[in-house]
Write a protein that holds these residues in place. Structure first.
Motif, PDB file in Angstrom:
ATOM      1  N   ALA A  38      11.017 -27.004  35.866  1.00 37.79           N
ATOM      2  CA  ALA A  38      11.754 -27.991  36.432  1.00 37.79           C
ATOM      3  C   ALA A  38      11.839 -29.499  35.731  1.00 37.79           C
ATOM      4  O   ALA A  38      12.778 -30.159  35.330  1.00 37.79           O
ATOM      5  CB  ALA A  38      11.312 -28.568  37.809  1.00 37.79           C
ATOM      6  N   ALA A  39      10.521 -29.887  35.229  1.00 36.88           N
ATOM      7  CA  ALA A  39      10.331 -31.080  34.475  1.00 36.88           C
ATOM      8  C   ALA A  39      10.872 -31.183  33.017  1.00 36.88           C
ATOM      9  O   ALA A  39      11.523 -32.140  32.512  1.00 36.88           O
ATOM     10  CB  ALA A  39       8.720 -31.245  34.292  1.00 36.88           C
ATOM     11  N   VAL A  40      10.779 -30.141  32.341  1.00 37.67           N
ATOM     12  CA  VAL A  40      11.508 -29.946  31.023  1.00 37.67           C
ATOM     13  C   VAL A  40      13.019 -29.895  30.951  1.00 37.67           C
ATOM     14  O   VAL A  40      13.670 -30.559  30.384  1.00 37.67           O
ATOM     15  CB  VAL A  40      10.861 -28.673  30.383  1.00 37.67           C
ATOM     16  CG1 VAL A  40      11.695 -28.662  28.866  1.00 37.67           C
ATOM     17  CG2 VAL A  40       9.624 -28.710  29.982  1.00 37.67           C
ATOM     18  N   ARG A  41      13.560 -29.196  32.060  1.00 36.97           N
ATOM     19  CA  ARG A  41      14.928 -29.482  32.242  1.00 36.97           C
ATOM     20  C   ARG A  41      15.467 -30.582  32.670  1.00 36.97           C
ATOM     21  O   ARG A  41      16.404 -31.135  32.243  1.00 36.97           O
ATOM     22  CB  ARG A  41      15.359 -28.312  33.483  1.00 36.97           C
ATOM     23  CG  ARG A  41      15.364 -26.684  33.016  1.00 36.97           C
ATOM     24  CD  ARG A  41      15.741 -26.001  34.245  1.00 36.97           C
ATOM     25  NE  ARG A  41      16.083 -24.509  33.617  1.00 36.97           N
ATOM     26  CZ  ARG A  41      16.211 -23.640  34.476  1.00 36.97           C
ATOM     27  NH1 ARG A  41      16.353 -23.635  35.797  1.00 36.97           N
ATOM     28  NH2 ARG A  41      16.334 -22.356  33.981  1.00 36.97           N
ATOM     29  N   ALA A  42      14.676 -31.228  33.337  1.00 42.29           N
ATOM     30  CA  ALA A  42      15.046 -32.996  33.790  1.00 42.29           C
ATOM     31  C   ALA A  42      15.011 -33.730  32.468  1.00 42.29           C
ATOM     32  O   ALA A  42      15.811 -34.455  32.149  1.00 42.29           O
ATOM     33  CB  ALA A  42      13.985 -33.489  34.761  1.00 42.29           C
ATOM     34  N   LEU A  43      14.018 -33.349  31.575  1.00 42.97           N
ATOM     35  CA  LEU A  43      13.877 -33.994  30.440  1.00 42.97           C
ATOM     36  C   LEU A  43      14.954 -33.768  29.387  1.00 42.97           C
ATOM     37  O   LEU A  43      15.587 -34.613  28.775  1.00 42.97           O
ATOM     38  CB  LEU A  43      12.526 -33.740  29.627  1.00 42.97           C
ATOM     39  CG  LEU A  43      12.349 -34.263  28.168  1.00 42.97           C
ATOM     40  CD1 LEU A  43      12.064 -35.576  28.078  1.00 42.97           C
ATOM     41  CD2 LEU A  43      10.967 -33.397  27.499  1.00 42.97           C
ATOM     42  N   ASP A  44      15.531 -32.682  29.618  1.00 43.21           N
ATOM     43  CA  ASP A  44      16.518 -32.007  28.557  1.00 43.21           C
ATOM     44  C   ASP A  44      17.915 -32.798  29.076  1.00 43.21           C
ATOM     45  O   ASP A  44      18.722 -33.099  27.978  1.00 43.21           O
ATOM     46  CB  ASP A  44      16.597 -30.595  28.694  1.00 43.21           C
ATOM     47  CG  ASP A  44      17.638 -29.976  27.733  1.00 43.21           C
ATOM     48  OD1 ASP A  44      17.728 -30.581  26.655  1.00 43.21           O
ATOM     49  OD2 ASP A  44      18.115 -28.705  27.890  1.00 43.21           O
ATOM     50  N   ARG A  45      18.054 -33.058  30.197  1.00 42.15           N
ATOM     51  CA  ARG A  45      19.061 -33.774  30.670  1.00 42.15           C
ATOM     52  C   ARG A  45      19.040 -35.265  30.267  1.00 42.15           C
ATOM     53  O   ARG A  45      20.205 -36.039  29.720  1.00 42.15           O
ATOM     54  CB  ARG A  45      19.211 -33.645  32.478  1.00 42.15           C
ATOM     55  CG  ARG A  45      19.729 -32.658  32.894  1.00 42.15           C
ATOM     56  CD  ARG A  45      19.652 -32.386  34.548  1.00 42.15           C
ATOM     57  NE  ARG A  45      20.288 -31.446  35.054  1.00 42.15           N
ATOM     58  CZ  ARG A  45      21.499 -31.343  35.348  1.00 42.15           C
ATOM     59  NH1 ARG A  45      22.518 -32.140  35.144  1.00 42.15           N
ATOM     60  NH2 ARG A  45      21.876 -30.024  35.605  1.00 42.15           N
TER      61      ARG A  45
END
Length: 581
Positions: free
Chosen positions: A520-527
């Motif tokens: 979840a944290a990495v997907r948010a970072l990706d955004r």
């Protein structure tokens, strides 16, 4: 990093290595540009490739068949608490440097302290989180951390261990051509500064009988020759002077591999699949430059880059485009709005985020013609909103009359993933597409040394950017795009990201206690990174295309990272010549 290691304590070898692989022979690689240093651990100088890989060893060895798992190499045991607030390593009593002297706790402590304070900036961030490092007993090292960061014990396990006595009385931060002494399987053999370097397998390598190293380090000699550019490297490979060539262009792979060595069977082609993220590759915009401080300008530049036409013209459309920094993996942001934990993490920063971060962002589709007129019209509107308009002279200017004329800095030797000529072709097409907007960039071509010097101090408006990413992103993300790295010379934060939201997602990722929280944290970072519009991305290969001498072999069982550090040349070998009749 999460869960349990895949391999048991009684492992016989790494699953992607062949314990029966024969030893012997030579493998020859090509590198672009040149080198003037044998110290890859400092910022100064242009270090020869391979020194940090073949000569020095860390306390633990990474398995490239798992997202992020380390196994004891120099250390005999590793211990940490449930919160990972400290870590203790106990050295193997048999661990030795190549000169026969033992690897001691004092060497480890000195190495970590020196790298953290005098070494390359990539070591400084983790070292700043160390509260205390001290010996424990005869062979132990205990490290206590000042901050909560669950990745730190692994990062300490990956730090190179150097021989303290070699550097006493010397300026460690200075560039040097003195061959370093390490504990690795190879020693520096011959050096022709700027032209070639070779490494010789140490027959007395202390770790040759460890289960962890069975089937590794099979070549007697590893040689790197340096060439002016990728074209010279390619020709050397076709002439048999080089043993391995990684082809980055899918069209060339399909249509241009008909030279004599292929026809005779002396060279073979292989596609090596992988499961790692795409990473990011393309033209980066430096937000330190006033021209690129506004996201609307960066979006306009993305709109003007007609990827569909460029990809079809130069690569035949064979490879997919990078849609986000973690494309091709479960870590990638999903289409549409953020949901669940991902949305919760972004919510506190919503007011200051560029449009599309939370709602969803996608790159423009492009046109099959040179100019994507629909996208250019949208770009004109965004530039006007940001204060840039075309005057009577046809030049895009701001309210002060300053022209929009960014410098695009290029390395004539190319990069790890793109030949210099191919990058130049991409930029040439792009420059033509920018003309209707009143933009006339200055393209500056430099040799490798000049290019490294300029990019180390962020002295460019735009340049070619590549950053490979793993299946377990962590603290290295702060070096790539954290606030602290934005003004740290030598960091990989070439775009100059200064985002509290980005820093918060990195912290969340390294402190997640389970895989779901990490994703979840990495997907948010990706955004945040993708919608930040810092890079104009191009395509990425979903496989590694490797042409190599037919005598070179590797195990059939491939690691999930594929062609990644730790694979070639580590698990490869050379077939012995057939006996004479």
């Amino acid at each position: 990093m999460y869960g349990e290691p895949a391999l048991p304590a009684t492992l016989e070898s790494l699953p992607y290595a062949d314990p029966q692989a024969p030893k012997g022979g030579t493998i020859r690689f090509a590198e672009p540009g040149g080198f003037d240093s044998l110290k890859p651990w400092v910022l100064k100088g242009n270090a020869a490739w391979g020194v940090g890989v073949h000569v020095a060893e860390p306390l633990m060895l990474r398995s490239i068949d798992e997202p992020f798992t380390l196994y004891c190499l120099l250390c005999e045991t590793v211990d940490t608490d449930p919160d990972r607030s400290w870590v203790e390593f106990t050295l193997r009593p048999e661990a030795r440097f190549s000169d026969g002297t033992p690897v001691t706790a004092e060497d480890v402590i000195w190495s970590f302290q020196t790298l953290g304070t005098q070494g390359h900036p990539r070591y400084a961030g983790a070292w700043a989180k160390v509260a205390r490092i001290a010996p424990v007993g005869a062979r132990g090292i205990r490290i206590e951390f000042a901050e909560k960061d669950r990745e730190l014990p692994l990062l300490m396990g990956m730090r190179p261990v150097l021989k303290q006595a070699q550097w006493e009385g010397k300026d460690f931060a200075a560039s040097s051509l003195d061959p370093p002494i390490g504990s690795g399987a190879y020693v520096v053999d011959r050096v022709d500064p700027g032209r070639s370097i070779s490494f010789r397998r140490n027959p007395d390598y202390w770790g040759r009988d460890l289960p962890l190293t069975r089937g590794l380090y099979n070549f007697d000699s590893i040689r790197y020759d340096y060439f002016a550019d990728s074209n010279a490297m390619s020709q050397a490979f076709k002439a048999g002077e080089i043993d391995v060539w990684r082809e980055l262009n899918g069209v060339k792979w399909a249509t241009e591999y008909d030279f004599p060595a292929i026809a005779s069977g002396a060279v073979v082609k292989e596609d090596i699949p992988h499961q790692r993220p795409s990473g990011i590759m393309g033209l980066v915009m430096n937000t330190r430059s006033p021209m690129f401080a506004d996201w609307r300008v960066r979006q306009a530049m993305i709109l003007a880059f007609n990827y569909r036409f460029i990809n079809a013209t130069l690569a035949g459309g064979s490879d997919p485009r990078i849609a986000s920094y973690f494309s091709n993996s479960t870590l990638a942001m999903q289409p549409g709005p953020a949901t669940g934990r991902e949305a919760e993490l972004l919510a506190p920063f919503a007011a200051g985020l560029p449009p599309g971060t939370i709602e969803g962002y996608a790159l423009p589709q492009g046109s099959d013609r040179l100019l994507d007129r629909t996208a250019l019209r949208e770009a004109v509107g965004l530039l006007a909103e940001a204060g840039w308009t075309v005057g009577a002279d046809g030049i895009l200017r701001n309210a002060d009359g300053a022209p929009f004329a960014p410098e695009i800095l290029l390395n004539q030797s190319g990069s790890a993933m793109r030949a210099g000529s191919e990058v130049q072709q991409i930029v040439d097409i792009y420059v033509e597409a920018l003309k209707p907007l009143g933009i006339a960039p200055r393209v500056t071509l430099l040799d490798s040394a000049q290019y490294i010097e300029r990019t180390n101090r962020f002295a460019f408006d735009m340049t070619w950017y590549e950053r490979g990413l793993s299946l377990s992103p962590g603290n290295e993300q702060a070096l790539y795009w954290g606030i602290a790295s934005a003004d740290q010379e030598g960091s990989k934060n070439w775009m100059g990201v200064r985002s509290p939201a980005v820093d918060a997602m990195i912290a969340e990722a390294v402190n997640a206690t389970d895989l779901d929280g990490h994703v979840a944290a990495v997907r948010a970072l990706d955004r945040l990174l993708t919608a930040g519009r810092y890079v104009i991305p191009v395509s990425y290969p979903q496989v590694s295309r490797i042409a190599h001498a037919a005598r070179l072999r590797h195990p059939q069982r491939l690691p999930i990272y594929g062609d990644w550090p730790g694979f070639l040349p580590e698990v490869w070998w050379s077939e012995p010549p057939a006996p004479a009749d």
